[in-house]
Design a protein around this motif. Structure first.
Motif, PDB file in Angstrom:
ATOM      1  N   UNK A  69       0.357   9.854  30.906  1.00  0.00           N
ATOM      2  CA  UNK A  69       1.244  10.503  31.877  1.00  0.00           C
ATOM      3  C   UNK A  69       0.440  11.541  32.641  1.00  0.00           C
ATOM      4  N   UNK A  70       0.574  11.574  33.956  1.00  0.00           N
ATOM      5  CA  UNK A  70      -0.203  12.554  34.727  1.00  0.00           C
ATOM      6  C   UNK A  70       0.366  13.956  34.539  1.00  0.00           C
ATOM      7  N   UNK A  85       5.922 -10.798  39.793  1.00  0.00           N
ATOM      8  CA  UNK A  85       5.806 -12.159  39.273  1.00  0.00           C
ATOM      9  C   UNK A  85       5.692 -13.138  40.427  1.00  0.00           C
ATOM     10  N   UNK A 105      13.174 -12.166  34.353  1.00  0.00           N
ATOM     11  CA  UNK A 105      12.484 -11.480  35.454  1.00  0.00           C
ATOM     12  C   UNK A 105      11.931 -12.442  36.502  1.00  0.00           C
ATOM     13  N   UNK A 164      16.827   3.839  39.041  1.00  0.00           N
ATOM     14  CA  UNK A 164      15.774   3.266  38.189  1.00  0.00           C
ATOM     15  C   UNK A 164      16.296   2.863  36.822  1.00  0.00           C
ATOM     16  N   UNK A 223      17.584  17.103  36.432  1.00  0.00           N
ATOM     17  CA  UNK A 223      16.313  17.593  36.992  1.00  0.00           C
ATOM     18  C   UNK A 223      15.663  18.588  36.032  1.00  0.00           C
ATOM     19  N   UNK A 256      12.679  -7.503  43.161  1.00  0.00           N
ATOM     20  CA  UNK A 256      13.008  -6.079  43.183  1.00  0.00           C
ATOM     21  C   UNK A 256      12.175  -5.367  44.228  1.00  0.00           C
ATOM     22  N   UNK A 298       9.891  -3.196  31.866  1.00  0.00           N
ATOM     23  CA  UNK A 298      10.805  -2.769  32.924  1.00  0.00           C
ATOM     24  C   UNK A 298      10.526  -3.667  34.139  1.00  0.00           C
ATOM     25  N   UNK A 299      11.544  -4.407  34.587  1.00  0.00           N
ATOM     26  CA  UNK A 299      11.272  -5.367  35.672  1.00  0.00           C
ATOM     27  C   UNK A 299      10.801  -4.692  36.957  1.00  0.00           C
ATOM     28  N   UNK A 317      17.197  -5.667  33.439  1.00  0.00           N
ATOM     29  CA  UNK A 317      16.407  -6.107  32.288  1.00  0.00           C
ATOM     30  C   UNK A 317      17.059  -7.240  31.501  1.00  0.00           C
ATOM     31  N   UNK A 345       7.394 -15.897  30.397  1.00  0.00           N
ATOM     32  CA  UNK A 345       7.874 -14.865  31.322  1.00  0.00           C
ATOM     33  C   UNK A 345       9.236 -14.354  30.867  1.00  0.00           C
ATOM     34  N   UNK A 358      15.132  25.530  41.293  1.00  0.00           N
ATOM     35  CA  UNK A 358      16.200  24.582  40.977  1.00  0.00           C
ATOM     36  C   UNK A 358      17.457  25.332  40.543  1.00  0.00           C
ATOM     37  N   UNK A 415       6.220  14.588  29.796  1.00  0.00           N
ATOM     38  CA  UNK A 415       6.117  13.148  30.042  1.00  0.00           C
ATOM     39  C   UNK A 415       7.012  12.694  31.192  1.00  0.00           C
ATOM     40  N   UNK A 416       7.853  13.598  31.696  1.00  0.00           N
ATOM     41  CA  UNK A 416       8.736  13.246  32.815  1.00  0.00           C
ATOM     42  C   UNK A 416       8.323  13.956  34.108  1.00  0.00           C
ATOM     43  N   UNK A 417       7.284  14.771  34.035  1.00  0.00           N
ATOM     44  CA  UNK A 417       6.898  15.516  35.243  1.00  0.00           C
ATOM     45  C   UNK A 417       6.568  14.597  36.399  1.00  0.00           C
ATOM     46  N   UNK A 418       6.024  13.406  36.095  1.00  0.00           N
ATOM     47  CA  UNK A 418       5.658  12.483  37.181  1.00  0.00           C
ATOM     48  C   UNK A 418       6.882  12.004  37.943  1.00  0.00           C
ATOM     49  N   UNK A 434      10.635   3.274  49.908  1.00  0.00           N
ATOM     50  CA  UNK A 434      10.195   4.670  49.924  1.00  0.00           C
ATOM     51  C   UNK A 434      10.056   5.128  51.373  1.00  0.00           C
ATOM     52  N   UNK A 463       1.253   6.881  39.958  1.00  0.00           N
ATOM     53  CA  UNK A 463       1.887   7.808  40.896  1.00  0.00           C
ATOM     54  C   UNK A 463       0.986   9.009  41.171  1.00  0.00           C
ATOM     55  N   UNK A 478      18.026  -0.485  36.944  1.00  0.00           N
ATOM     56  CA  UNK A 478      17.112  -1.637  37.000  1.00  0.00           C
ATOM     57  C   UNK A 478      16.557  -1.926  35.610  1.00  0.00           C
ATOM     58  N   UNK A 479      16.176  -0.862  34.903  1.00  0.00           N
ATOM     59  CA  UNK A 479      15.610  -1.045  33.563  1.00  0.00           C
ATOM     60  C   UNK A 479      16.654  -1.642  32.615  1.00  0.00           C
ATOM     61  N   UNK A 493       2.538  20.386  40.503  1.00  0.00           N
ATOM     62  CA  UNK A 493       3.348  21.453  41.098  1.00  0.00           C
ATOM     63  C   UNK A 493       3.544  22.514  40.011  1.00  0.00           C
ATOM     64  N   UNK A 535       9.242  13.989  38.870  1.00  0.00           N
ATOM     65  CA  UNK A 535       9.772  15.128  39.603  1.00  0.00           C
ATOM     66  C   UNK A 535       8.908  15.437  40.815  1.00  0.00           C
TER      67      UNK A 535
END
Lengths: 294, 294
Positions: free
Chosen positions: B276-277, B110, A105, A93, A201, A110, B104-105, A101, B96, B290, A209-212, A114, B73, A96-97, B281, A214
């Motif tokens: 952010x969600x 698009x 675009x 990821x 990890x 892209x 972030x592309x 970038x 564009x 971990x 803000x990064x839990x999503x 999954x 997500x 790609x960013x 878990x 994981x």
């Protein structure tokens, strides 16, 4: 002239292309433990130098992309497909960013692969891949790819071993067909260290803000690390071909990873050397008609 | 506290949101000639100030995009769809490249709508549009859109006038349905001046590297300028709704265009205020597991 020739004769050889340095040799068994994931082969001396190299690299990439796209408007069929594979947190990821970038675009296609959907599972494993290919003039980017079907599928024993064994050849024939049809494949394995993955990890767990990003399944996959390394070794060994070689990019240092993948793309685009097409209309006549419209 | 309140009372009103300044009022006839294509409503004082505003704008846009994606997500269904319409050279492609390039592309979808293919023509006109919609968490960008079916189609009389008349209502119902399903529509008409278009087309003819962007049909369309303006006036009038308003962005100055569209996207994303969600878990348990993997 003579003097110039002598000077040229003394000139040092240019450094080997990065694609030569990072390519997995065809047909040879791969031992991932022999590659240092913190190494920076062919790269800038340090992070500062790598960051300084970004703006000129980005400009050249964008210029070549525009030419590739322009050529396609006159019937050119060439396109590029960057395939990114690697363990969780290896930087698919982030690549790609930070690398993609730099491109316009509008000319990028892209696709993140999954867990297959029920519809995808009802088709041969290459079906969903064929539907995501770049069109002429485009840069395609696969975040994971057909290789998942010989990686997680192998490690978690999701298909019979006999079917699995056939897939390497199927992938090679598929990729040969793409190459024959104007697709330049750039297959990158992001080689991450075992400790570096743990740290990344943990960093995700430490930051709400990064839990999503994981999932507890990341831990299951990490526990299967040796089996994954073996599956990667097999895929790199069996599928690094002259039509579509694999490149191993050490991925512990993000600045090297971004520089290296940018440079690999640059080398492949420069080899294509796309050109702006010539006008298929009378330019002077068009100017005259245009001015007549007021 | 009292002092603070008095101060607040004296504070100047914040400037009106750009979306209020640029929105085409619902239900009112539109006279494009009354809008100056060189104007810069609500914008920075000049080009230098606009360029200086870009990096902080870009950073906020990228941050909001990540939150929007992260929210998806965890089941969030919100998404954004930027629709770009305007005459040739009005800057759809440039927008564009320069505005969407800040995102972030991986989270952008698009689609450029060109002359319908035979397959597309065999379906109702909204069919190809429905297939190009952004998924939850994504920013969709349409370079041309369903509006072509009431613009070029009207000007060049490609369908019976009666069918055409029904399309405005069909588009409005379609867009209302999108809005009801979590799609934030940002419909932008790039308002280009007649002289500015001539200069831009001439510039393309003057530069061989730009010939691929030129087609003699651009001159035909330019000759039909008044009919196109009328078709746009009708589309803006009939289809600027509360669910999906049209925004008119003066487009002669590229720096204003980029600033204005970035700002419109920012205002819409800020109104969505994606978050952010939270982890689904047990974070502490994951950390323990971990660390146990070594």
């Amino acid at each position: 002239m003579a003097k110039k020739d002598r000077k040229a004769g003394r000139r040092k050889q240019p450094p080997p292309a990065l694609r030569e340095l990072l390519r997995i040799p065809e047909g040879e068994p791969v031992d991932l433990a022999s590659y240092d994931s913190r190494a920076t082969p062919g790269g800038p001396a340090d992070k500062a130098a790598a960051l300084a190299a970004v703006p000129p690299l980005a400009q050249r990439l964008a210029g070549l992309q525009e030419r590739l796209y322009a050529a396609s408007t006159a019937g050119g069929g060439r396109r590029v497909l960057l395939i990114l594979q690697g363990m969780d947190t290896s930087g698919k990821g982030g690549t790609i960013k930070h690398v993609i970038g730099h491109f316009n675009p509008a000319g990028c296609r892209i696709r993140a692969f999954k867990t297959p959907t029920p519809e995808e599972r009802s088709h041969p494993f290459l079906w969903r891949v064929r539907r995501a290919l770049p069109e002429p003039g485009e840069i395609g980017i696969f975040d994971r790819s057909q290789y998942e079907d010989v990686l997680i599928t192998r490690v978690r024993e999701l298909v019979p071993r006999r079917d699995l064994g056939r897939r390497y050849g199927q992938i090679n024939r598929f990729e040969q067909g793409l190459a024959d049809n104007g697709v330049t494949l750039v297959k990158v394995f992001l080689h991450l260290g075992h400790e570096e993955q743990r740290d990344r990890l943990l960093a995700r767990l430490d930051n709400p803000d990064k839990h999503w990003k994981f999932s507890p399944s990341d831990i299951e996959d990490r526990a299967l690390w040796p089996a994954y390394q073996e599956a990667y070794e097999l895929a790199l060994h069996r599928c690094s071909t002259s039509a579509a070689p694999w490149y191993l990019v050490p991925a512990d240092r993000k600045w090297y990873r971004n520089w290296a993948i940018s440079t690999l793309l640059l080398e492949h685009l420069e080899a294509l050397d796309p050109a702006y097409p010539e006008a298929d209309f009378d330019v002077e006549e068009s100017r005259r008609l245009l001015l007549a419209t007021g």
